[in-house]
Motif scaffolding. Structure first.
Motif, PDB file in Angstrom:
ATOM      1  N   UNK A  97       0.952  -8.747  -5.695  1.00  0.00           N
ATOM      2  CA  UNK A  97       1.346  -7.597  -6.503  1.00  0.00           C
ATOM      3  C   UNK A  97       0.205  -6.587  -6.442  1.00  0.00           C
ATOM      4  N   UNK A  98       0.479  -5.404  -5.895  1.00  0.00           N
ATOM      5  CA  UNK A  98      -0.523  -4.355  -5.760  1.00  0.00           C
ATOM      6  C   UNK A  98      -0.231  -3.264  -6.788  1.00  0.00           C
ATOM      7  N   UNK A  99      -1.263  -2.878  -7.523  1.00  0.00           N
ATOM      8  CA  UNK A  99      -1.074  -1.783  -8.469  1.00  0.00           C
ATOM      9  C   UNK A  99      -0.931  -0.472  -7.712  1.00  0.00           C
ATOM     10  N   UNK A 100      -0.094   0.409  -8.247  1.00  0.00           N
ATOM     11  CA  UNK A 100       0.203   1.689  -7.593  1.00  0.00           C
ATOM     12  C   UNK A 100      -1.084   2.446  -7.280  1.00  0.00           C
ATOM     13  N   UNK A 101      -1.010   3.420  -6.323  1.00  0.00           N
ATOM     14  CA  UNK A 101       0.137   3.756  -5.483  1.00  0.00           C
ATOM     15  C   UNK A 101       0.296   2.736  -4.369  1.00  0.00           C
ATOM     16  N   UNK A 102       1.299   2.920  -3.512  1.00  0.00           N
ATOM     17  CA  UNK A 102       1.517   1.971  -2.433  1.00  0.00           C
ATOM     18  C   UNK A 102       0.275   1.930  -1.534  1.00  0.00           C
ATOM     19  N   UNK A 134      -4.318 -15.018  -9.852  1.00  0.00           N
ATOM     20  CA  UNK A 134      -5.680 -14.490  -9.792  1.00  0.00           C
ATOM     21  C   UNK A 134      -5.624 -12.975  -9.793  1.00  0.00           C
ATOM     22  N   UNK A 135      -6.718 -12.356 -10.227  1.00  0.00           N
ATOM     23  CA  UNK A 135      -6.877 -10.911 -10.154  1.00  0.00           C
ATOM     24  C   UNK A 135      -8.061 -10.582  -9.265  1.00  0.00           C
ATOM     25  N   UNK A 136      -7.834  -9.734  -8.257  1.00  0.00           N
ATOM     26  CA  UNK A 136      -8.885  -9.418  -7.289  1.00  0.00           C
ATOM     27  C   UNK A 136      -9.039  -7.914  -7.146  1.00  0.00           C
ATOM     28  N   UNK A 176       1.551   6.109   5.107  1.00  0.00           N
ATOM     29  CA  UNK A 176       2.624   5.214   5.556  1.00  0.00           C
ATOM     30  C   UNK A 176       2.077   4.160   6.519  1.00  0.00           C
ATOM     31  N   UNK A 177       1.159   4.563   7.388  1.00  0.00           N
ATOM     32  CA  UNK A 177       0.587   3.610   8.339  1.00  0.00           C
ATOM     33  C   UNK A 177      -0.088   2.456   7.613  1.00  0.00           C
ATOM     34  N   UNK A 178      -0.802   2.777   6.541  1.00  0.00           N
ATOM     35  CA  UNK A 178      -1.464   1.720   5.783  1.00  0.00           C
ATOM     36  C   UNK A 178      -0.448   0.885   4.999  1.00  0.00           C
ATOM     37  N   UNK A 179       0.590   1.517   4.497  1.00  0.00           N
ATOM     38  CA  UNK A 179       1.658   0.772   3.823  1.00  0.00           C
ATOM     39  C   UNK A 179       2.304  -0.219   4.790  1.00  0.00           C
ATOM     40  N   UNK A 180       2.506   0.215   6.026  1.00  0.00           N
ATOM     41  CA  UNK A 180       3.117  -0.666   7.019  1.00  0.00           C
ATOM     42  C   UNK A 180       2.203  -1.845   7.356  1.00  0.00           C
ATOM     43  N   UNK A 181       0.900  -1.617   7.335  1.00  0.00           N
ATOM     44  CA  UNK A 181      -0.039  -2.731   7.527  1.00  0.00           C
ATOM     45  C   UNK A 181       0.117  -3.769   6.412  1.00  0.00           C
ATOM     46  N   UNK A 182       0.307  -3.300   5.199  1.00  0.00           N
ATOM     47  CA  UNK A 182       0.486  -4.205   4.063  1.00  0.00           C
ATOM     48  C   UNK A 182       1.770  -5.018   4.210  1.00  0.00           C
ATOM     49  N   UNK A 225      -6.591  -2.831   3.456  1.00  0.00           N
ATOM     50  CA  UNK A 225      -7.685  -3.751   3.766  1.00  0.00           C
ATOM     51  C   UNK A 225      -7.618  -5.000   2.895  1.00  0.00           C
ATOM     52  N   UNK A 226      -7.380  -4.793   1.605  1.00  0.00           N
ATOM     53  CA  UNK A 226      -7.398  -5.932   0.690  1.00  0.00           C
ATOM     54  C   UNK A 226      -6.160  -6.816   0.847  1.00  0.00           C
ATOM     55  N   UNK A 227      -5.029  -6.216   1.128  1.00  0.00           N
ATOM     56  CA  UNK A 227      -3.841  -7.046   1.377  1.00  0.00           C
ATOM     57  C   UNK A 227      -4.050  -7.886   2.637  1.00  0.00           C
ATOM     58  N   UNK A 228      -4.638  -7.296   3.663  1.00  0.00           N
ATOM     59  CA  UNK A 228      -4.892  -8.041   4.892  1.00  0.00           C
ATOM     60  C   UNK A 228      -5.917  -9.154   4.685  1.00  0.00           C
TER      61      UNK A 228
END
Length: 362
Positions: free
Chosen positions: A98-103, A9-11, A107-113, A85-88
């Motif tokens: 699979x998340x399109x760039x950037x991460x 799926x694409x979201x 860093x805090x948000x990357x760690x949440x992902x 938010x969307x990964x969570x």
């Protein structure tokens, strides 16, 4: 590959690269695209019709889409500040992501992902399109083979005429129309993670971490140019010092407003990387058919043809499905570990530019 059909799926269609990723998925015979979702139906339907998909695949409620389709893989293309938010939101439904760039925007948000996907036991990948440029893949191979000795400097310059100057598939948008859309576009909103630095610096620092085998700089100094009337920068320069004897300084420059788009005509300066080792140099430019390589044995240099990228190592969809099928770890720039190094440098650069000082807390 087995005979398994991977349900995808694409979201969220904030980033125009969703169209490119869906096109790649459609071209893979082992993929079934089972649905797409976006808060803006008009935007999403236009993209899926351009890709050649049935508009009946559209479902405005991402939760309903995930519950009814139970996909193996979800492609996410939200605005940078909303990646976590969307990964969570999506991760609890159980797909690989699979998340399109950037991460992320930090860093805090990357760690949440990383944490959100880690709870499910599934894989998370971050797609950097420059990872699939044959020149840069070839440069990485030559570095690994020791052709230029230990890599000690990276010089990166990249960007385009602006994020509103093209749509999915690199369809050109006239300059006047693009300029008129800046006030409404998320790309130009600070709260959404807009700006050339967040858009492009991660490319250089993440592929840089790949080229450097995971090394992170020890000091970062950055400056941005924010035009009058805009909330975000259209030009940034970041200087990095690595803890390497005699290495000098590395530079990562991002630009919205290049004279031409590099996938059509390379601007000056050319976009891409110049990689300097103790025993040689590599000029690896976006979309180039050859690399310029100097060595101690051939200081005049030579043009080296780029490698041909073959499936499944030719695009992010094929590669990720290969990893899922084989059980292989996601490696290189797509891996959260490498992308997190790149994000650390981006965070340091943003602090440096905001505080007008050199940052050593990378």
């Amino acid at each position: 590959m087995s005979e398994k059909i991977w349900r995808i799926v694409g979201i969220n269609f904030d980033h125009m690269h969703m169209g490119d990723l869906l096109r790649m998925a459609k071209a893979n015979p082992a993929v079934q695209i089972v649905g797409v979702s976006d808060e803006n139906p008009e935007r999403a339907v236009k993209v899926i019709e351009d890709v050649g998909l049935d508009r009946a695949l559209f479902e405005p409620d991402y939760r309903k889409l995930l519950e009814t389709t139970r996909p193996d893989l979800a492609i996410l293309c939200p605005a940078t500040a909303h990646h976590a938010d969307w990964v969570e939101r999506v991760a609890p439904f159980g797909p690989h992501i699979l998340v399109e760039k950037p991460f992320a925007a930090s860093v805090a948000e990357a760690d949440r992902m990383i944490a959100a996907v880690g709870k499910t036991g599934k894989k998370l990948a971050i797609n950097w399109p420059l990872r699939w440029v044959p020149a840069h893949v070839t440069a990485r191979r030559l570095i690994e083979e020791g052709v230029i000795g230990e890599l000690i400097q990276i010089h990166f310059y990249d960007g385009n005429r602006g994020p509103l100057r093209h749509l999915a598939g690199k369809v050109v948008v006239p300059e006047e129309l693009a300029n008129s859309q800046k006030a409404q576009a998320w790309w130009y909103k600070k709260s959404a993670g807009g700006g050339s630095m967040l858009d492009y610096l991660g490319y250089g620092t993440t592929l840089g971490a790949w080229f450097m085998n995971g090394r992170c700089p020890v000091e970062v100094t950055a400056m941005v140019d924010t035009p009058v009337g805009l909330e975000v920068d259209e030009h940034s320069i970041t200087i990095c010092r690595y803890d390497l004897p005699g290495s000098g300084l590395s530079k990562f420059e991002t630009r919205w407003g290049t004279f031409t788009d590099p996938w059509i005509t390379q601007p000056q300066p050319r976009t891409g990387f110049v990689l300097i080792g103790r025993g040689g140099t590599i000029g690896s430019y976006d979309y180039a058919k050859t690399l310029r390589v100097q060595t101690r044995q051939n200081e005049a240099g030579e043009d080296v043809p780029v490698d041909e990228l073959k499936p499944p190592f030719n695009n992010p969809i094929n590669y990720m499905l290969h990893c899922l099928e084989s059980g292989a770890e996601i490696e290189g720039p797509l891996s959260p570990a490498t992308s997190r190094i790149g994000q650390r440098v981006v965070d340091a650069a943003r602090r440096s530019a905001a505080e007008k000082r050199t940052v050593a807390e990378v």
